[in-house]
Design an enzyme around this catalytic site. Structure first.
Site, PDB file in Angstrom:
ATOM      1  N   ASP A  54       0.900  -1.155   0.000  1.00 39.22           N
ATOM      2  CA  ASP A  54       0.000   0.000   0.000  1.00 39.22           C
ATOM      3  C   ASP A  54       0.932   1.197   0.000  1.00 39.22           C
ATOM      4  O   ASP A  54       1.690   1.388   0.970  1.00 39.22           O
ATOM      5  CB  ASP A  54      -0.883  -0.035   1.257  1.00 39.22           C
ATOM      6  CG  ASP A  54      -1.778   1.205   1.364  1.00 39.22           C
ATOM      7  OD1 ASP A  54      -1.467   2.237   0.741  1.00 39.22           O
ATOM      8  OD2 ASP A  54      -2.774   1.129   2.097  1.00 39.22           O
ATOM      9  N   ASN A  81       2.820   2.976 -10.557  1.00 39.82           N
ATOM     10  CA  ASN A  81       1.549   3.080 -11.284  1.00 39.82           C
ATOM     11  C   ASN A  81       0.365   3.416 -10.372  1.00 39.82           C
ATOM     12  O   ASN A  81      -0.600   4.026 -10.813  1.00 39.82           O
ATOM     13  CB  ASN A  81       1.314   1.742 -11.996  1.00 39.82           C
ATOM     14  CG  ASN A  81      -0.121   1.568 -12.448  1.00 39.82           C
ATOM     15  OD1 ASN A  81      -0.539   2.162 -13.444  1.00 39.82           O
ATOM     16  ND2 ASN A  81      -0.890   0.775 -11.705  1.00 39.82           N
ATOM     17  N   SER A 132       2.298   9.369 -14.932  1.00 37.85           N
ATOM     18  CA  SER A 132       1.660  10.676 -14.813  1.00 37.85           C
ATOM     19  C   SER A 132       0.387  10.593 -15.638  1.00 37.85           C
ATOM     20  O   SER A 132      -0.379   9.629 -15.528  1.00 37.85           O
ATOM     21  CB  SER A 132       2.618  11.756 -15.317  1.00 37.85           C
ATOM     22  OG  SER A 132       1.979  13.009 -15.386  1.00 37.85           O
ATOM     23  N   TYR A 146      -6.442  16.434  -8.791  1.00 38.80           N
ATOM     24  CA  TYR A 146      -5.814  15.341  -9.567  1.00 38.80           C
ATOM     25  C   TYR A 146      -4.732  15.934 -10.462  1.00 38.80           C
ATOM     26  O   TYR A 146      -3.606  15.415 -10.513  1.00 38.80           O
ATOM     27  CB  TYR A 146      -6.879  14.602 -10.381  1.00 38.80           C
ATOM     28  CG  TYR A 146      -6.347  13.427 -11.182  1.00 38.80           C
ATOM     29  CD1 TYR A 146      -5.596  12.427 -10.582  1.00 38.80           C
ATOM     30  CD2 TYR A 146      -6.617  13.311 -12.547  1.00 38.80           C
ATOM     31  CE1 TYR A 146      -5.122  11.346 -11.319  1.00 38.80           C
ATOM     32  CE2 TYR A 146      -6.153  12.236 -13.289  1.00 38.80           C
ATOM     33  CZ  TYR A 146      -5.399  11.261 -12.668  1.00 38.80           C
ATOM     34  OH  TYR A 146      -4.930  10.192 -13.399  1.00 38.80           O
ATOM     35  N   LYS A 150      -0.590  15.150 -10.439  1.00 37.15           N
ATOM     36  CA  LYS A 150       0.185  14.652 -11.586  1.00 37.15           C
ATOM     37  C   LYS A 150       1.246  15.669 -12.021  1.00 37.15           C
ATOM     38  O   LYS A 150       2.325  15.290 -12.481  1.00 37.15           O
ATOM     39  CB  LYS A 150      -0.749  14.292 -12.745  1.00 37.15           C
ATOM     40  CG  LYS A 150      -1.633  13.060 -12.463  1.00 37.15           C
ATOM     41  CD  LYS A 150      -0.812  11.788 -12.163  1.00 37.15           C
ATOM     42  CE  LYS A 150      -1.660  10.544 -12.078  1.00 37.15           C
ATOM     43  NZ  LYS A 150      -0.895   9.340 -11.709  1.00 37.15           N
TER      44      LYS A 150
END
Ligand code: NAP
Length: 270
Positions: A54, A81, A132, A146, A150
Site C-alpha cells: 500500500d 503506477n 503521470s 488530480y 500529476k
C-alpha cells in the site's frame, strides 16, 4: 538471467496489463497491490509474484520492496503506477481528501522510489517509470487536485533524473490520455458539497464530458503497458512518453496552440 520489474497498483487496469506484458516478455514480475488476496487469476502464473504494497503505508513499502529483492535476487525496473483521481470543484474538496490524493499519487510514489534507490545505487543501474497523465501537462475542468498531483509527479521526475543519471539510474514519465480501465468506476473520488449547489450544473456537465472522452478517445490498457515496457527497456535518455487516448496529438496541440485557442478546443468537449 531474466530481468525483474516491480509494479505498484497491479491489481487492475494499467498495472495489471503491464505485469502481464513484462511477464510475456520473459521478465520476472513483482506485482504489488494493497490486497494480494484479491489478485486477478491471470497474475497467478510462473514469473509473477504477487506482493503487498500500500503506497500510503511506509512499512508495507519497505517490506514489499525487500520481498521483491529477496524473491528475485534483484530489481531492474520500478513502475510507479498506483493512483486514483480526486475530481470535483476545488471548494467542495476537504483538506483530508486533498491530503489523501497527494499521499497516494505523490508521496506514495516518492516512498516507493525512496525504498528502491539504495538497491539501484548499489547496482549502479535501474529504471524508474512514473505514471503521470496528459493532465500532468494540461489542466482539465474539475481536476484541480488530480491535476496538481500529476503535475507534482512531472516536476519530481524531471528534477530527479538529473541527480540519478550519473548513478546509472534512469527516470521516465508515462503520460496516458483517457484509457479504458475501470478508473472512472473504482478509482475516482468525486467531491460534492451539498452546501455548494452553485457548482452542480457545471460539475454534472463536465463529469459527463470526461466519461464521454474516455468512451470516444479511450485506448485499452495494453497500449499503455507496451509504452511502459518500451520506456523501461529502450536505454535512451528520453524522459516523457505520451501513451494512448490521443495523448500525443493532445500534448502537441497544448504545446503549439496559443492558450486561448487551446481553451476553446477543450471547451468543445462539452
Ligand atoms: N485510466 C486513465 O484514463 C488514466 C489516464 C492517465 C493516467 N492514469 C494513471 O494510471 C494509473 C493506473 O490507473 P488505471 O487507469 O489503471 O486505474 P485502475 O485500474 O483503477 O488502477 C489503479 C490502481 O491503483 C491502485 N491503488 C490505489 N491506491 C493505492 C494505494 N494506496 N496503494 C497501492 N495501490 C493503490 C489500485 O489498487 P486497489 O485495487 O487496491 O484499489 C489499482 O490497482 C494511475 O496512476 C492513474 O492516475 C490513468
Amino acid at each position: 538471467m531474466p530481468k525483474t520489474v516491480l509494479i505498484t497498483g497491479a491489481s487492475s487496469g494499467i498495472g495489471k496489463a503491464a505485469a502481464l506484458h513484462f511477464a510475456d516478455r520473459g521478465w520476472q514480475v513483482a506485482a504489488t497491490m494493497r490486497d494480494p488476496d484479491r489478485a486477478d487469476a491471470t497474475l497467478r502464473r510462473d514469473g509473477i509474484r504477487v506482493l503487498r504494497i500500500d503506497v500510503t503505508d511506509p512499512a508495507s513499502v519497505q517490506s514489499g520492496v525487500q520481498a521483491a529483492i529477496d524473491a528475485f535476487g534483484a530489481v531492474d525496473a520500478l513502475v510507479n503506477n498506483a493512483g486514483y483521481g480526486l475530481m470535483g470543484p476545488f471548494e467542495a474538496i476537504s483538506r483530508e481528501q486533498a491530503a489523501r490524493q497527494f499521499d497516494t499519487n505523490v508521496f506514495g510514489l516518492m516512498e516507493v522510489t525512496r525504498a528502491i534507490l539504495p538497491h539501484f545505487r548499489e547496482r549502479r543501474a535501474g529504471v524508474i517509470v512514473n505514471l503521470s497523465s496528459v493532465v500532468g501537462r494540461l489542466g482539465i475542468p474539475l481536476g484541480a487536485l488530480y491535476n496538481a498531483s500529476k503535475w507534482a509527479v512531472e516536476g519530481f521526475s524531471e528534477a530527479l533524473r538529473f541527480e540519478l543519471e550519473p548513478l546509472g539510474i534512469r527516470v521516465k514519465i508515462i503520460e496516458p490520455g483517457p484509457i479504458r480501465t475501470d478508473f472512472f468506476g473504482r478509482s475516482m473520488d468525486i467531491a460534492r458539497d451539498p452546501d455548494l449547489p452553485v457548482y452542480d450544473a457545471y460539475a454534472d456537465r463536465m463529469l459527463a464530458a470526461l466519461k464521454r472522452s474516455e468512451h470516444l478517445m479511450g485506448s485499452p490498457p495494453g497500449k499503455v503497458a507496451r509504452i511502459v515496457y518500451r520506456a523501461a527497456t529502450d536505454g535512451s535518455p528520453r524522459l516523457r512518453y505520451p501513451a494512448g487516448g490521443l495523448a500525443g496529438p493532445t500534448l502537441l496541440l497544448r504545446r503549439f496552440l496559443p492558450d486561448a485557442l487551446f481553451r476553446w478546443f477543450l471547451s468543445r468537449a462539452r
